[in-house]
Structure formats: structure tokens, C-alpha cells
Write an enzyme that holds these catalytic residues in place. Sequence first.
Site, mmCIF file in Angstrom:
data_model
loop_
_atom_site.group_PDB
_atom_site.id
_atom_site.type_symbol
_atom_site.label_atom_id
_atom_site.label_comp_id
_atom_site.label_asym_id
_atom_site.label_seq_id
_atom_site.Cartn_x
_atom_site.Cartn_y
_atom_site.Cartn_z
ATOM 1 N N ALA A 177 79.340 26.284 -33.817
ATOM 2 C CA ALA A 177 79.103 25.474 -32.613
ATOM 3 C C ALA A 177 80.248 24.479 -32.482
ATOM 4 O O ALA A 177 80.647 23.847 -33.462
ATOM 5 C CB ALA A 177 77.777 24.741 -32.740
ATOM 6 N N LYS A 178 80.762 24.348 -31.258
ATOM 7 C CA LYS A 178 81.848 23.385 -31.034
ATOM 8 C C LYS A 178 81.193 22.081 -30.584
ATOM 9 O O LYS A 178 80.930 21.875 -29.389
ATOM 10 C CB LYS A 178 82.814 23.941 -29.979
ATOM 11 C CG LYS A 178 84.089 23.118 -29.814
ATOM 12 C CD LYS A 178 85.070 23.861 -28.917
ATOM 13 C CE LYS A 178 86.226 22.982 -28.480
ATOM 14 N NZ LYS A 178 87.184 22.668 -29.521
ATOM 15 N N THR A 179 80.884 21.250 -31.556
ATOM 16 C CA THR A 179 80.150 20.015 -31.261
ATOM 17 C C THR A 179 81.051 18.804 -31.448
ATOM 18 O O THR A 179 81.977 18.828 -32.275
ATOM 19 C CB THR A 179 78.952 19.828 -32.222
ATOM 20 O OG1 THR A 179 79.454 19.594 -33.548
ATOM 21 C CG2 THR A 179 78.069 21.060 -32.235
#
Length: 335
Positions: A177-179
Site C-alpha cells: 500500500a502506498k500510504t
Amino acid sequence: MGFDGSGKIWMNGKLVDWNDATIHVGAHVVHYGTSVFEGIRMYQREATDGKSAIFRLREHIQRLYNSAKIYRMTPDEMMLGGKNDPNDRRLAYDIDTMMNACVETLQANGDKAAYIRPVVMRGYNSLGVDPRPCPVDLIIMTWPWGKYLGPEALEKGVDVCVSSWSRMAPNTLPALAKTGANYMNSQLIKTEALKNGYVEGIALDTNGFVSEGSGENIYIVFHNKGKDGRHLIYTPPLGNSVLPGITRDSLINLADDAGFEISEHMIPREMLYTADEVFFSGTASEVTPIRSIDQIKIGEGKRGPVAEKLQELFFGIIDGKLPDTRNWLTFVDMK
Ligand code: PMP
């Protein structure tokens, strides 16, 4: 980067003036880092037809959606029995709507080459750790971003180090996830590297295998060591805490086109030093050769033939000198 802070920002369905695009200090994202985002690039094809083209918009927005899904922000989230919980707020936009919103924002701002930054985040409602009552907001910023990193880095390569910080351990903060929160780890890697005089750090995973840079995927190359004497490229598999880069996916395809052998392979740290070439990829870094790691020269200490060939294919498609056979480009009418 650099932008003058003017123009419009897309906020929950409306284009608002740059200075009015504010959120409340009580927003969940401010306190707990509750955001997922993307970094996308629109190029202007100055060398050919002058058109503006976004590189792999759908794949970026799909990754944005996936990041939100992992964090239970999308409509896929349901109670047992398939009902929805009214106190559990969700993202209200599907992938096509978000893609169109990116295009709308670009057209409103009028830059022919731009960086596109959509962010899905939890807004203002409750300050408990439980995010569910907080609205899921979508904002999209764009700002002018013209040239590539410049011939310097792309041709000569960069000096980097192995970071003393590891990437997130599996099953802690998910690396796929690109958080926003994951970039706290990236900040530790990046600032340590810069303070020590390098341009970037390479992080290992918590088992000591090569993972990625603070904002780039990584590749190592062994000349003529593949099948039938082909050049052999390894990149760490997703299980080594790496972001599934859109550029990474592109290079896996292009390496094949170029007749290189490429595979996902766990990489012990010392293989970095003995490779014939090492390079990074990413939306910002594109294909950037690495000429030294921890002050050890890599290969010839300059861009190698594999990185150069991949740059040629990558920029060839973007610039319109090579056909876009995989439909990677979304053209935007920038009247
Ligand atoms: N890894 C990390 C940690 C990144 O921040 C990025 C940039 N988004 C990448 C890899 C490369 O991904 P992409 O090619 O999709 O930009």
C-alpha cells in the site's frame, strides 16, 4: 520539483482555488497518518508531436484503489452477511471517476507537463484511533514538472549507500500500500543518506535482503550471465517489502522486449557490490543508474548498457519515438 502554489485543486468533486484547499487540524489523517496516495507524471512530448501524455494513469489509480482497499476505505468493505455499516465511511469514487478527475484538474491548471498527486485520506469527525466514522476524502493536486532528472543523473549515475534503517517488516505496515505513513520510513532512509553526502539510500528488509530505495525500486544486472548469454537482471520480489512500482512493471516488460532475462530474485546485500550494473526506477527517478554504493564502484562506475537500453525504450515510448503498443499513455487535450 517547485511550484508556485497557484491554480485549482480537486477536492471531493469540486475544483477549488489553491489557497482554499484546506482541511481541519482535527482530521484523522493529521493525527494518525490515515492517507493513501499516488505520484503520477504527465509528460509533454517536446521531441515529437508536442502532445501531453500521462504515463500509465489507470495502473496508478488502480494502485491507489488497492491501497485504500487494504486500509478498508473502499466499498468492498462489508459486515458479515454482506450489509454495510452506516458508521463506516468509504471512498465514494470508482477508478474511472478518479482518472477523469485527474484529467479535469490537469486541464483546469493548464500545465503541459505536470506531476499529479491524488490523496485519499480520512477527514474530520472523530479522533479515536478507529478511523471508520471519519469521511474518506479525495483530493487531487497537479503542479508543473517539466524535465527529467536531467542528463547528469541519468547519464552519469548517482552515489548511494545502504541505509542503516530497514524497510517495514511484513505484516506491520503493508509495503504494497502506498500510504503516507510508509513515507515516515522513507524519510529516515532519505535524510540519513543526504546527511552523509549520498543522494539516496537503499533499504534492506528486516531479514537483511535488499528491498528498495526510499522512493525507487532497484535492479541489479549481471552481463551475459542469463540464458544463452543474455544480460541477467534481478529485482527483489514483492515479499521483500517493496512497493509494486508502475515503472517496475514497465521495465519488466521492456527488459523482455530488449531480449534481457529479468526475474524477481531475493538479493543479499553483497550482490549489490559485485553486480555489473545497479539502477533505480520510479515515477520521479525514471531509470537512474547507480555508479557507487557505500563508496564501492559498481561495474565501470557509470551507466551500463542495460540501463541505457531501458532508458531508450522507456523514453522512446513516452516521447512518441517508439509505438505505445501496450496503451501506456493517456493523452490529455491541453488547449
Ligand atoms: N518504491 C517506493 C518506496 C516509492 O515511493 C516509489 C515511488 N512511487 C517506487 C518504489 C516506484 O514506484 P513507481 O514506479 O510506481 O513510481
